[in-house]
Design a protein around this motif. Structure first.
Motif, PDB file in Angstrom:
ATOM      1  N   ALA A   1      -6.081  -0.446  -5.707  1.00 15.73           N
ATOM      2  CA  ALA A   1      -6.814   0.713  -6.203  1.00 15.73           C
ATOM      3  C   ALA A   1      -6.120   1.946  -5.649  1.00 15.73           C
ATOM      4  O   ALA A   1      -5.457   1.877  -4.606  1.00 15.73           O
ATOM      5  CB  ALA A   1      -8.267   0.676  -5.745  1.00 15.73           C
ATOM      6  N   ALA A   2      -6.265   3.065  -6.339  1.00 15.59           N
ATOM      7  CA  ALA A   2      -5.686   4.314  -5.856  1.00 15.59           C
ATOM      8  C   ALA A   2      -6.565   5.480  -6.260  1.00 15.59           C
ATOM      9  O   ALA A   2      -7.249   5.429  -7.284  1.00 15.59           O
ATOM     10  CB  ALA A   2      -4.279   4.499  -6.405  1.00 15.59           C
TER      11      ALA A   2
ATOM     12  N   ALA B   1       0.838  -1.212   0.000  1.00 18.01           N
ATOM     13  CA  ALA B   1       0.000   0.000   0.000  1.00 18.01           C
ATOM     14  C   ALA B   1       0.867   1.254   0.000  1.00 18.01           C
ATOM     15  O   ALA B   1       0.578   2.210  -0.731  1.00 18.01           O
ATOM     16  CB  ALA B   1      -0.946  -0.016   1.204  1.00 18.01           C
ATOM     17  N   ILE B   2       1.936   1.246   0.777  1.00 20.93           N
ATOM     18  CA  ILE B   2       2.841   2.398   0.804  1.00 20.93           C
ATOM     19  C   ILE B   2       3.536   2.551  -0.540  1.00 20.93           C
ATOM     20  O   ILE B   2       3.641   3.664  -1.072  1.00 20.93           O
ATOM     21  CB  ILE B   2       3.855   2.267   1.961  1.00 20.93           C
TER      22      ILE B   2
ATOM     23  N   ILE C   1      -7.057  -6.137   4.044  1.00 20.53           N
ATOM     24  CA  ILE C   1      -7.088  -4.878   3.289  1.00 20.53           C
ATOM     25  C   ILE C   1      -6.214  -3.871   4.021  1.00 20.53           C
ATOM     26  O   ILE C   1      -6.299  -3.736   5.243  1.00 20.53           O
ATOM     27  CB  ILE C   1      -8.520  -4.328   3.157  1.00 20.53           C
ATOM     28  N   SER C   2      -5.384  -3.177   3.249  1.00 16.31           N
ATOM     29  CA  SER C   2      -4.548  -2.122   3.806  1.00 16.31           C
ATOM     30  C   SER C   2      -4.775  -0.844   3.019  1.00 16.31           C
ATOM     31  O   SER C   2      -4.973  -0.875   1.805  1.00 16.31           O
ATOM     32  CB  SER C   2      -3.072  -2.523   3.754  1.00 16.31           C
TER      33      SER C   2
ATOM     34  N   SER D   1      -4.043   4.777  -1.430  1.00 15.41           N
ATOM     35  CA  SER D   1      -4.007   3.470  -2.094  1.00 15.41           C
ATOM     36  C   SER D   1      -4.703   2.456  -1.204  1.00 15.41           C
ATOM     37  O   SER D   1      -4.682   2.561   0.022  1.00 15.41           O
ATOM     38  CB  SER D   1      -2.568   3.034  -2.382  1.00 15.41           C
ATOM     39  N   LEU D   2      -5.330   1.490  -1.863  1.00  9.53           N
ATOM     40  CA  LEU D   2      -6.020   0.409  -1.170  1.00  9.53           C
ATOM     41  C   LEU D   2      -5.519  -0.895  -1.770  1.00  9.53           C
ATOM     42  O   LEU D   2      -5.414  -1.018  -2.994  1.00  9.53           O
ATOM     43  CB  LEU D   2      -7.533   0.516  -1.364  1.00  9.53           C
TER      44      LEU D   2
END
Length: 137
Positions: free
Chosen positions: A38-39, A12-13, A110-111, A102-103
């Motif tokens: 996703a973002a 995610a990062i 999920i992060s 961001s996902l």
């Protein structure tokens, strides 16, 4: 895979730090390995933009197959995004921000990662935060 919550947070990062072109490439690579991403680009005055940021995050998560469009799954995204935004809220309150969320989903994990540029004249501050949730199908 190491501890899943650690690995998913790293992804995610990584995703939140990318350009749109880099994001598209990574998204395709991750999808081949069963990792959904996703973002969303975000911006506006905080905290006024919080609801819009959360809504856009839910739409992106649904559109990219991270969650189903139901109350339970939407609530998980709301909680994770709010948690990440709360981590940086003391720096953002009342200021204009621009950035990205961001996902990432790996199996039931999920992060969310949030990267914000906080506008203060010529002295822009940068803040990053993450949050993690488990989704039960």
């Amino acid at each position: 895979m190491k501890e899943k919550s650690y690995e998913i947070s790293k992804i995610a990062i990584k995703m939140v730090l990318t350009t749109r072109e880099e994001e598209k490439k990574l998204k395709e690579e991750y999808k081949k390995n069963g990792i959904l991403t996703a973002a969303v680009n975000i911006g506006g005055k905080m905290p006024d933009m919080t609801i819009k940021i959360i809504e856009n995050s839910i739409v992106a998560a649904i559109k990219n197959g991270l969650v189903d469009d139901n109350r339970s799954h939407n609530g998980i995204i709301v909680g994770a995004v709010r948690d990440a935004l709360n981590q940086v809220s003391s720096k953002t309150n009342g200021f204009n921000v621009g950035g990205k969320i961001s996902l990432v989903k790996i199996e039931e994990d999920i992060s969310v990662a949030v990267l914000l540029n906080i506008g203060i004249l010529h002295l822009n501050e940068v803040a990053i935060a993450t949050a993690h949730r488990i989704i039960n199908s």
